[in-house]
Design a protein around this motif. Sequence first.
Motif, PDB file in Angstrom:
ATOM      1  N   ALA A 116      18.532  51.208  31.607  1.00 26.04           N
ATOM      2  CA  ALA A 116      18.034  52.462  31.035  1.00 26.04           C
ATOM      3  C   ALA A 116      18.008  53.554  32.090  1.00 26.04           C
ATOM      4  CB  ALA A 116      16.626  52.259  30.472  1.00 26.04           C
ATOM      5  N   GLU A 117      18.501  54.732  31.717  1.00 34.98           N
ATOM      6  CA  GLU A 117      18.385  55.907  32.585  1.00 34.98           C
ATOM      7  C   GLU A 117      17.302  56.812  32.021  1.00 34.98           C
ATOM      8  OE1 GLU A 117      21.726  58.651  34.403  1.00 34.98           O
ATOM      9  OE2 GLU A 117      20.972  59.534  32.531  1.00 34.98           O
ATOM     10  N   VAL A 118      16.352  57.181  32.863  1.00 32.58           N
ATOM     11  CA  VAL A 118      15.231  58.032  32.474  1.00 32.58           C
ATOM     12  C   VAL A 118      15.352  59.357  33.203  1.00 32.58           C
ATOM     13  CG1 VAL A 118      12.715  58.269  32.462  1.00 32.58           C
ATOM     14  CG2 VAL A 118      13.763  56.015  32.105  1.00 32.58           C
ATOM     15  N   ARG A 119      15.294  60.442  32.455  1.00 33.44           N
ATOM     16  CA  ARG A 119      15.306  61.773  33.071  1.00 33.44           C
ATOM     17  C   ARG A 119      13.879  62.285  33.151  1.00 33.44           C
ATOM     18  NH1 ARG A 119      17.984  67.537  31.063  1.00 33.44           N
ATOM     19  NH2 ARG A 119      17.368  68.701  32.932  1.00 33.44           N
ATOM     20  N   LEU A 120      13.437  62.554  34.358  1.00 33.24           N
ATOM     21  CA  LEU A 120      12.083  63.036  34.587  1.00 33.24           C
ATOM     22  C   LEU A 120      11.999  64.548  34.387  1.00 33.24           C
ATOM     23  CD1 LEU A 120      11.306  61.038  37.868  1.00 33.24           C
ATOM     24  CD2 LEU A 120      10.759  60.383  35.512  1.00 33.24           C
ATOM     25  N   GLY A 121      10.810  65.022  34.017  1.00 40.01           N
ATOM     26  CA  GLY A 121      10.551  66.459  33.952  1.00 40.01           C
ATOM     27  C   GLY A 121      10.834  67.112  32.621  1.00 40.01           C
ATOM     28  N   VAL A 122      11.429  66.371  31.683  1.00 41.99           N
ATOM     29  CA  VAL A 122      11.793  66.943  30.388  1.00 41.99           C
ATOM     30  C   VAL A 122      11.354  65.975  29.288  1.00 41.99           C
ATOM     31  CG1 VAL A 122      13.653  67.740  28.892  1.00 41.99           C
ATOM     32  CG2 VAL A 122      13.785  68.140  31.358  1.00 41.99           C
ATOM     33  N   THR A 123      10.518  66.455  28.363  1.00 46.08           N
ATOM     34  CA  THR A 123      10.157  65.662  27.186  1.00 46.08           C
ATOM     35  C   THR A 123      10.883  66.234  25.968  1.00 46.08           C
ATOM     36  OG1 THR A 123       8.201  67.045  26.791  1.00 46.08           O
ATOM     37  CG2 THR A 123       7.892  65.050  28.093  1.00 46.08           C
ATOM     38  N   GLN A 180       2.883  58.897  33.143  1.00 51.26           N
ATOM     39  CA  GLN A 180       2.222  58.231  34.261  1.00 51.26           C
ATOM     40  C   GLN A 180       2.580  58.901  35.586  1.00 51.26           C
ATOM     41  OE1 GLN A 180       0.015  55.774  33.924  1.00 51.26           O
ATOM     42  NE2 GLN A 180      -0.368  55.668  36.115  1.00 51.26           N
ATOM     43  N   LEU A 181       3.805  59.411  35.682  1.00 43.94           N
ATOM     44  CA  LEU A 181       4.254  60.088  36.902  1.00 43.94           C
ATOM     45  C   LEU A 181       3.857  61.558  36.929  1.00 43.94           C
ATOM     46  CD1 LEU A 181       7.811  58.488  37.197  1.00 43.94           C
ATOM     47  CD2 LEU A 181       5.848  58.051  38.693  1.00 43.94           C
ATOM     48  N   GLY A 182       3.291  62.055  35.828  1.00 41.12           N
ATOM     49  CA  GLY A 182       2.765  63.409  35.798  1.00 41.12           C
ATOM     50  C   GLY A 182       3.757  64.501  35.507  1.00 41.12           C
ATOM     51  N   CYS A 183       4.951  64.152  35.043  1.00 41.98           N
ATOM     52  CA  CYS A 183       5.958  65.187  34.821  1.00 41.98           C
ATOM     53  C   CYS A 183       6.647  65.079  33.472  1.00 41.98           C
ATOM     54  CB  CYS A 183       7.018  65.141  35.928  1.00 41.98           C
ATOM     55  SG  CYS A 183       7.857  63.562  36.079  1.00 41.98           S
ATOM     56  N   GLY A 184       6.321  64.043  32.710  1.00 43.13           N
ATOM     57  CA  GLY A 184       7.019  63.834  31.455  1.00 43.13           C
ATOM     58  C   GLY A 184       8.418  63.282  31.697  1.00 43.13           C
ATOM     59  N   ALA A 185       9.014  62.716  30.655  1.00 41.51           N
ATOM     60  CA  ALA A 185      10.353  62.144  30.779  1.00 41.51           C
ATOM     61  C   ALA A 185      10.899  61.805  29.406  1.00 41.51           C
ATOM     62  CB  ALA A 185      10.326  60.891  31.661  1.00 41.51           C
ATOM     63  N   HIS A 186      12.188  61.526  29.365  1.00 38.43           N
ATOM     64  CA  HIS A 186      12.804  60.999  28.157  1.00 38.43           C
ATOM     65  C   HIS A 186      13.919  60.041  28.552  1.00 38.43           C
ATOM     66  CE1 HIS A 186      15.617  64.376  28.950  1.00 38.43           C
ATOM     67  NE2 HIS A 186      16.517  63.585  28.396  1.00 38.43           N
ATOM     68  N   LEU A 187      14.340  59.247  27.597  1.00 33.59           N
ATOM     69  CA  LEU A 187      15.429  58.296  27.815  1.00 33.59           C
ATOM     70  C   LEU A 187      16.751  59.050  27.709  1.00 33.59           C
ATOM     71  CD1 LEU A 187      16.172  55.241  28.109  1.00 33.59           C
ATOM     72  CD2 LEU A 187      16.343  55.201  25.606  1.00 33.59           C
ATOM     73  N   SER A 188      17.516  59.064  28.795  1.00 38.07           N
ATOM     74  CA  SER A 188      18.761  59.827  28.786  1.00 38.07           C
ATOM     75  C   SER A 188      19.996  58.965  28.561  1.00 38.07           C
ATOM     76  CB  SER A 188      18.916  60.608  30.106  1.00 38.07           C
ATOM     77  OG  SER A 188      18.702  59.769  31.226  1.00 38.07           O
ATOM     78  N   ALA A 189      19.911  57.668  28.789  1.00 32.06           N
ATOM     79  CA  ALA A 189      21.033  56.763  28.517  1.00 32.06           C
ATOM     80  C   ALA A 189      20.491  55.345  28.414  1.00 32.06           C
ATOM     81  CB  ALA A 189      22.093  56.845  29.621  1.00 32.06           C
ATOM     82  N   LEU A 190      21.175  54.520  27.613  1.00 32.04           N
ATOM     83  CA  LEU A 190      20.706  53.149  27.419  1.00 32.04           C
ATOM     84  C   LEU A 190      21.908  52.255  27.131  1.00 32.04           C
ATOM     85  CD1 LEU A 190      18.122  51.369  27.101  1.00 32.04           C
ATOM     86  CD2 LEU A 190      18.330  51.727  24.640  1.00 32.04           C
ATOM     87  N   SER A 195       9.304  71.318  29.614  1.00 32.39           N
ATOM     88  CA  SER A 195       9.888  71.031  30.927  1.00 32.39           C
ATOM     89  C   SER A 195       8.822  71.232  31.988  1.00 32.39           C
ATOM     90  CB  SER A 195      11.081  71.960  31.214  1.00 32.39           C
ATOM     91  OG  SER A 195      12.137  71.718  30.303  1.00 32.39           O
ATOM     92  N   ARG A 196       8.733  70.288  32.916  1.00 34.40           N
ATOM     93  CA  ARG A 196       7.751  70.357  33.993  1.00 34.40           C
ATOM     94  C   ARG A 196       8.422  70.036  35.319  1.00 34.40           C
ATOM     95  NH1 ARG A 196       3.081  66.344  31.995  1.00 34.40           N
ATOM     96  NH2 ARG A 196       4.415  65.827  30.229  1.00 34.40           N
ATOM     97  N   PRO A 197       7.911  70.568  36.407  1.00 34.32           N
ATOM     98  CA  PRO A 197       8.493  70.226  37.696  1.00 34.32           C
ATOM     99  C   PRO A 197       8.284  68.755  38.024  1.00 34.32           C
ATOM    100  CG  PRO A 197       6.466  71.481  37.985  1.00 34.32           C
ATOM    101  CD  PRO A 197       6.789  71.526  36.530  1.00 34.32           C
ATOM    102  N   VAL A 198       9.280  68.164  38.674  1.00 33.72           N
ATOM    103  CA  VAL A 198       9.193  66.758  39.075  1.00 33.72           C
ATOM    104  C   VAL A 198       8.602  66.697  40.477  1.00 33.72           C
ATOM    105  CG1 VAL A 198      10.492  64.647  39.516  1.00 33.72           C
ATOM    106  CG2 VAL A 198      11.208  66.193  37.666  1.00 33.72           C
ATOM    107  N   PRO A 199       7.486  66.011  40.644  1.00 29.82           N
ATOM    108  CA  PRO A 199       6.884  65.929  41.973  1.00 29.82           C
ATOM    109  C   PRO A 199       7.753  65.108  42.928  1.00 29.82           C
ATOM    110  CG  PRO A 199       5.773  64.441  40.476  1.00 29.82           C
ATOM    111  CD  PRO A 199       6.727  65.244  39.648  1.00 29.82           C
ATOM    112  N   VAL A 200       7.496  65.253  44.194  1.00 27.78           N
ATOM    113  CA  VAL A 200       8.186  64.424  45.184  1.00 27.78           C
ATOM    114  C   VAL A 200       7.660  62.999  45.039  1.00 27.78           C
ATOM    115  CG1 VAL A 200       8.585  64.029  47.630  1.00 27.78           C
ATOM    116  CG2 VAL A 200       8.458  66.376  46.753  1.00 27.78           C
TER     117      VAL A 200
END
Length: 297
Positions: free
Chosen positions: A72-79, A185-195, A92-97
């Motif tokens: 699974a590929e997860v893209r962070l920062g975008v719900t 959980q990582l504080g930036c939101g995410a969605h599944l971008s590939a599976l 869309s939220r900034p992705v923390p370090v």
Amino acid sequence: MLPLVSGILLLDKPVGLSSNAALGRAKHALGMRKAGHTGTLDPLASGLLVLCFGEATKVAGYLLDGDKTYRAEVRLGVTTETDDAEGAVVESRPVPVLDEEAVERALAGFRGAIEQVPPMYSALKRDGERLYQLARRGETVERPARAVTVHDLVLLSRKDDRIELRVRCSKGTYIRSLARDLGEQLGCGAHLSALRRTHSEPFDIADAVDLEALLAMDSADARARLKPPDQALLQLPAIELDPDQAARVLNGQRLAGLATAAEGLVRLYAPQGFIGIGQSDGRGALQPKRLFRVALD
């Protein structure tokens, strides 16, 4: 005219095609009508789709409970509305370090037995209507969390706003929900971008045929890719029957006085091969459960 054939086809479904559409193309390639799949893949997803043809549709139900493995590929920062790349962006939220240790700490909370809220865009029903039908009308309803098990959750890579994971999980697990919840959980939101599904117990993608390759075959070659129906049931004990016992079983009769088998489901074999599934009482009695049309002469 090709003879009646039954078996299991392991298909490598491409991205962009629904499971039902892939099944329809496989039926055409094999020249067979009676068929079904053992667990859908969204159009976004690629990989192993287990298809049952002819008499093998009788074992499909025994494959539904098996564990599945995905990349699974997860893209962070975008719900998104659908929790995957097909839905409209909600936020869309900034992705923390994030170093690897931070990601591993987040992943730890999703291993083992967990509670998971299904996505609104799913085939689950509410008052007789599919959730995705409600979602398409802009409705959102409460969905009770469901117990699922994530047996393995491995971080394969991390680059910029993308994380790649390997997930082995129980039936009913939504990888889209896992991606969504990991993002929170990582504080930036995410969605599944590939599976991509790589394993559907007991079958592996390494043994699958690409759909394009299947469509290029003639019907005889395509049917040659079918696996025997009993390959779906190798986890069950086997009982060998003599010709008389097999004939009685195929007539629906209960047997007694067999060599003791553990209580539960068993595979049944006549001298000619696999004939079905029985229920052993653990004391030498056997009741037919699911039988296959076979010739015993």
